[in-house]
Structure formats: C-alpha cells, structure tokens
Design a protein around this motif. Structure first.
Motif, PDB file in Angstrom:
ATOM      1  N   VAL A   1       0.855  -1.186   0.000  1.00 16.51           N
ATOM      2  CA  VAL A   1       0.000   0.000   0.000  1.00 16.51           C
ATOM      3  C   VAL A   1       0.887   1.230   0.000  1.00 16.51           C
ATOM      4  O   VAL A   1       1.722   1.402   0.889  1.00 16.51           O
ATOM      5  CB  VAL A   1      -0.923   0.030   1.237  1.00 16.51           C
ATOM      6  CG1 VAL A   1      -1.740   1.322   1.252  1.00 16.51           C
ATOM      7  CG2 VAL A   1      -1.833  -1.185   1.262  1.00 16.51           C
ATOM      8  N   GLY A   2       0.764   2.057  -1.018  1.00 17.36           N
ATOM      9  CA  GLY A   2       1.486   3.320  -1.046  1.00 17.36           C
ATOM     10  C   GLY A   2       2.867   3.271  -1.650  1.00 17.36           C
ATOM     11  O   GLY A   2       3.450   4.309  -1.939  1.00 17.36           O
ATOM     12  N   VAL A   3       3.439   2.083  -1.841  1.00 20.45           N
ATOM     13  CA  VAL A   3       4.746   1.966  -2.481  1.00 20.45           C
ATOM     14  C   VAL A   3       4.654   0.894  -3.560  1.00 20.45           C
ATOM     15  O   VAL A   3       3.902  -0.071  -3.434  1.00 20.45           O
ATOM     16  CB  VAL A   3       5.866   1.594  -1.476  1.00 20.45           C
ATOM     17  CG1 VAL A   3       6.086   2.697  -0.468  1.00 20.45           C
ATOM     18  CG2 VAL A   3       5.556   0.283  -0.780  1.00 20.45           C
ATOM     19  N   GLU A   4       5.452   1.065  -4.611  1.00 24.29           N
ATOM     20  CA  GLU A   4       5.387   0.124  -5.728  1.00 24.29           C
ATOM     21  C   GLU A   4       6.155  -1.151  -5.430  1.00 24.29           C
ATOM     22  O   GLU A   4       5.741  -2.244  -5.822  1.00 24.29           O
ATOM     23  CB  GLU A   4       5.951   0.782  -6.993  1.00 24.29           C
ATOM     24  CG  GLU A   4       5.913  -0.130  -8.215  1.00 24.29           C
ATOM     25  CD  GLU A   4       6.507   0.532  -9.441  1.00 24.29           C
ATOM     26  OE1 GLU A   4       6.685  -0.147 -10.462  1.00 24.29           O
ATOM     27  OE2 GLU A   4       6.800   1.743  -9.383  1.00 24.29           O
ATOM     28  N   SER A   5       7.299  -1.014  -4.747  1.00 24.42           N
ATOM     29  CA  SER A   5       8.132  -2.188  -4.507  1.00 24.42           C
ATOM     30  C   SER A   5       8.860  -2.054  -3.184  1.00 24.42           C
ATOM     31  O   SER A   5       8.908  -0.971  -2.585  1.00 24.42           O
ATOM     32  CB  SER A   5       9.147  -2.375  -5.648  1.00 24.42           C
ATOM     33  OG  SER A   5      10.011  -1.242  -5.722  1.00 24.42           O
ATOM     34  N   LEU A   6       9.450  -3.167  -2.743  1.00 27.55           N
ATOM     35  CA  LEU A   6      10.154  -3.219  -1.474  1.00 27.55           C
ATOM     36  C   LEU A   6      11.643  -3.407  -1.704  1.00 27.55           C
ATOM     37  O   LEU A   6      12.075  -3.854  -2.767  1.00 27.55           O
ATOM     38  CB  LEU A   6       9.630  -4.385  -0.631  1.00 27.55           C
ATOM     39  CG  LEU A   6       8.159  -4.328  -0.222  1.00 27.55           C
ATOM     40  CD1 LEU A   6       7.726  -5.667   0.373  1.00 27.55           C
ATOM     41  CD2 LEU A   6       7.917  -3.207   0.774  1.00 27.55           C
TER      42      LEU A   6
END
Length: 287
Positions: free
Chosen positions: A245-250
C-alpha cells in the motif's frame, strides 16, 4: 582430552606487515584473502565461526580488545592471536563497528546436491549487488528454513566482509553456491524438479504471494536492485508479488524475507506425511 591452550599473543605494530596488508586488500576488494580466508569482523562472527566448527587461522585484536579475544580463544587449538594498536586496527578494518577484532575463517565448501536436499527451498540471488542485502537474505534463509542460497554470476560475493557481517554468521552454516551461470541453474532446477518463483513488483500477470503454493520443491528468485529478475528467468518462472500500500516495490532483502516467511508458514501447515523413501512435500505446479 583437554585442548591445548591458544598460542601466546604476537604483537604487530607496522601497517606494512604482510598479514595486515592482505586483510586490508581483501576488505577493499570485497573478497577472500590471497590464501582463501574470509575476513570476519566483530566478536559475534568470531563466536559463530567457533561455534560452527569452522577453521579459524588467526585473530587480529586491538590492544583494547585483546583480553576479551584471548578469553574466547582460551580452549581453542592452534589459533594465532595477533595484537595491534587500536589505531592500526581501525586503519585495517572495513567498519568502525568491528569491535576491535578481525578473524580469518576458512569458508565452508558446499555441493549443489546439498542445496536440493529433502524438500528444497532455495533462494536465488540474480545480479543482486548490494552485499548488505545479500547477507541479510542469507540470514533470513536460515531463519525460515531454506535449504540453500545461489549467488548467480554478477551478484555480490558471499565472501565480501560486508556480506558476511550482514549474514550475522549464517554464511558459516547455510549451503550456498557462488558465481553460477544462469543456464547452469536452470538445468539444475529442471533436473531436480524444482519450480521457480520470481519476486516482481505488483502488476499484470503476477500472482499475490499468499495465493501461491510454496509447499513443494521451490526456488525463489530475487533480481537486481534496479533491473529486477533477468530475462533468462522471467519466462521460466511464475511471477509472484507482495501486495503493498502506497509503495510500488520493497527493498530486495525485505521482499526476499517476506517470501521466505510465507514459504515457511505454508510448509508448517502441511500435515500429511511424506511419501515412503524420503521424498519431500508434493510439488504443486502453478500455471
């Protein structure tokens, strides 16, 4: 039979000493020493090496830490203890958090078959270049029961002191293969009947991680920090994504740890007995 005490400490005061120059060169290159020893900084790594029955050749300790180092080597046989001024140890060390001790440790040697034992869960690093990420993933691999780690050609070296430090000693225990060519890995996975799963950012075609069956013979692949999983594997792997949620990738190490945890969670829920003959969990191929 009681072990003979460690040798009496030797004092070195010159930065030109061949041992110190060899250690400094290995740290700068992120590699083994010229004689093939890992540079293990911190007391924790020294203790992990001793606990894991790894061969330790020499321990270099700062004057302020040599008593503590000597205590840890009290019951060890044949390990050379070298004491240097604190300023010289800092000049040699690759980190300010070395705790004043550097050990030269013989790296373990593994065969490919050891990674594929039992019901394999193999972590594959595909061009992952940050040694901190690589070491952290190896630590997570041990924590969540992976059977081994493959460092594909182009990935950071497991012998880089930063990789070893980030692994917190797991590299002394987790079977790994370094410098493997992609074509070799694909052939090995096919030969051992192992399904490959590629961690990718969420998007079209990627299956949510929790919906993928990871209880069978599995290899999880994490790609380069910038480019992701290479083309050699995208067509051969099932793409899986971690919902965010809120970010495209980790971060690569975080993503790998979550994938390993999910595999461990699923495998812990498998209650049916293994088939006769020592086979592993049934492999459920995904389509």
């Amino acid at each position: 039979m009681a072990r003979t005490p460690a040798k009496a400490p030797q004092s070195i005061t010159s930065a030109a000493n061949p041992l110190l120059k060899d250690i400094r060169r290995a740290i700068a290159r992120g590699s083994l020493t010229s004689e093939g020893w890992c540079v293990a900084e911190t007391f924790h790594l020294l203790e992990e090496a001793l606990r894991g029955a790894c061969q330790v050749k020499v321990v270099v300790a700062a004057e302020s830490a040599h008593v503590a180092a000597q205590e840890r080597l009290q019951q060890q046989r044949g390990i050379r203890l070298v004491v240097v001024p604190d300023s010289l140890l800092r000049a040699v060390s690759g980190t300010e958090s070395s705790q004043g001790v550097i050990a030269l440790v013989k790296p373990p040697e593994w065969r490919m078959e050891q990674l594929f034992r039992e019901c394999p869960l193999v972590m594959v690093l595909d061009g992952l270049q940050d040694p901190g990420n690589c070491g952290t993933i190896v630590r997570a691999a041990e924590a969540f029961g992976a059977t081994g780690v493959v460092f594909l050609k182009g990935s950071a070296s497991p012998y880089n002191p930063k990789t070893l430090r980030a692994s917190a000693g797991s590299l002394f225990r987790v079977p790994f293969i370094y410098g493997m060519e992609p074509v070799q890995l694909r052939a090995a996975l096919e030969r051992h009947g192992i399904q490959l799963y590629a961690g990718v950012p969420g998007g079209a075609g990627a299956r949510p991680l929790a919906e993928v069956n990871l209880t069978g013979r599995a290899a999880l692949i994490i790609g380069n920090e910038a480019r992701g999983v290479s083309g050699e594997f995208r067509g051969a792997a099932l793409d899986i994504a971690i919902p965010t949620v809120g970010v495209e990738s980790l971060n690569a190490a975080i993503a790998a740890s979550i994938m390993l945890y999910e595999a461990r969670r699923q495998r812990a829920l498998v209650s049916k007995p293994r088939p006769p003959g020592g086979g592993c969990c049934d492999n459920q191929s995904e389509s």
